[in-house]
Design a protein around this motif. Sequence first.
Motif, PDB file in Angstrom:
ATOM      1  N   ASN A   1      27.687  31.026  17.796  1.00 59.72           N
ATOM      2  CA  ASN A   1      29.068  31.387  17.512  1.00 59.72           C
ATOM      3  C   ASN A   1      29.145  31.945  16.100  1.00 59.72           C
ATOM      4  O   ASN A   1      28.372  31.558  15.226  1.00 59.72           O
ATOM      5  CB  ASN A   1      30.004  30.184  17.651  1.00 59.72           C
TER       6      ASN A   1
ATOM      7  N   GLU B   1      33.325  27.808   4.036  1.00 60.46           N
ATOM      8  CA  GLU B   1      33.688  28.247   5.368  1.00 60.46           C
ATOM      9  C   GLU B   1      32.456  28.395   6.247  1.00 60.46           C
ATOM     10  O   GLU B   1      31.373  28.762   5.775  1.00 60.46           O
ATOM     11  CB  GLU B   1      34.449  29.580   5.323  1.00 60.46           C
TER      12      GLU B   1
ATOM     13  N   SER C   1      31.055  22.002  14.219  1.00 63.07           N
ATOM     14  CA  SER C   1      32.465  22.117  14.560  1.00 63.07           C
ATOM     15  C   SER C   1      33.108  23.334  13.937  1.00 63.07           C
ATOM     16  O   SER C   1      32.907  23.619  12.750  1.00 63.07           O
ATOM     17  CB  SER C   1      33.213  20.859  14.111  1.00 63.07           C
ATOM     18  N   TRP C   2      33.908  24.048  14.729  1.00 63.31           N
ATOM     19  CA  TRP C   2      34.712  25.156  14.237  1.00 63.31           C
ATOM     20  C   TRP C   2      36.164  24.738  14.004  1.00 63.31           C
ATOM     21  O   TRP C   2      37.031  25.596  13.802  1.00 63.31           O
ATOM     22  CB  TRP C   2      34.651  26.330  15.219  1.00 63.31           C
ATOM     23  N   SER C   3      36.414  23.425  13.996  1.00 65.04           N
ATOM     24  CA  SER C   3      37.766  22.909  13.808  1.00 65.04           C
ATOM     25  C   SER C   3      37.895  22.010  12.586  1.00 65.04           C
ATOM     26  O   SER C   3      38.848  21.241  12.491  1.00 65.04           O
ATOM     27  CB  SER C   3      38.219  22.169  15.068  1.00 65.04           C
ATOM     28  N   GLY C   4      36.941  22.069  11.651  1.00 60.32           N
ATOM     29  CA  GLY C   4      37.115  21.406  10.369  1.00 60.32           C
ATOM     30  C   GLY C   4      36.172  20.273  10.029  1.00 60.32           C
ATOM     31  O   GLY C   4      35.985  19.977   8.844  1.00 60.32           O
ATOM     32  N   ARG C   5      35.570  19.636  11.005  1.00 63.90           N
ATOM     33  CA  ARG C   5      34.648  18.544  10.715  1.00 63.90           C
ATOM     34  C   ARG C   5      33.358  19.101  10.130  1.00 63.90           C
ATOM     35  O   ARG C   5      32.799  20.075  10.645  1.00 63.90           O
ATOM     36  CB  ARG C   5      34.349  17.736  11.974  1.00 63.90           C
TER      37      ARG C   5
END
Length: 122
Positions: A58, A46, A103-107
């Motif tokens: 972030n 994660e 990326s915070w969307s999975g990449r």
Amino acid sequence: QVQLVESGGGLVQPGGSLRLSCAASGMIFSVYHMGWYRQGPGRQRELVASINVDHSTNYAHSVKGRFTIFRDDAKNTAYLQMNLLQPQDTAVYYCAADRTPISWSGRMPNYWGQGTQVTVSS
């Protein structure tokens, strides 16, 4: 060739602090976006924190207010300052780099370090 080497992991008590370092080489560090990931036993990797080339940051909700990511471009090094550590923070921590923002969307980023173990226990 891009190389990332983490250091600073170890055993700390709950409530304690630890600072991780990520030494980068083989790249123009200042144009790479950096991130710290972690992976505990039996868990998915994660994203914990990211820092862009403009030094904007972030954080994952679970570490916000406790962890700080920062970078020293003159030293080609990224850091993760971890405070108020708790047992749930126990994991292997990985430094990562990419020429596009983390990326915070999975990449996943293109480049990874070998990882450093952080254990939070009494």
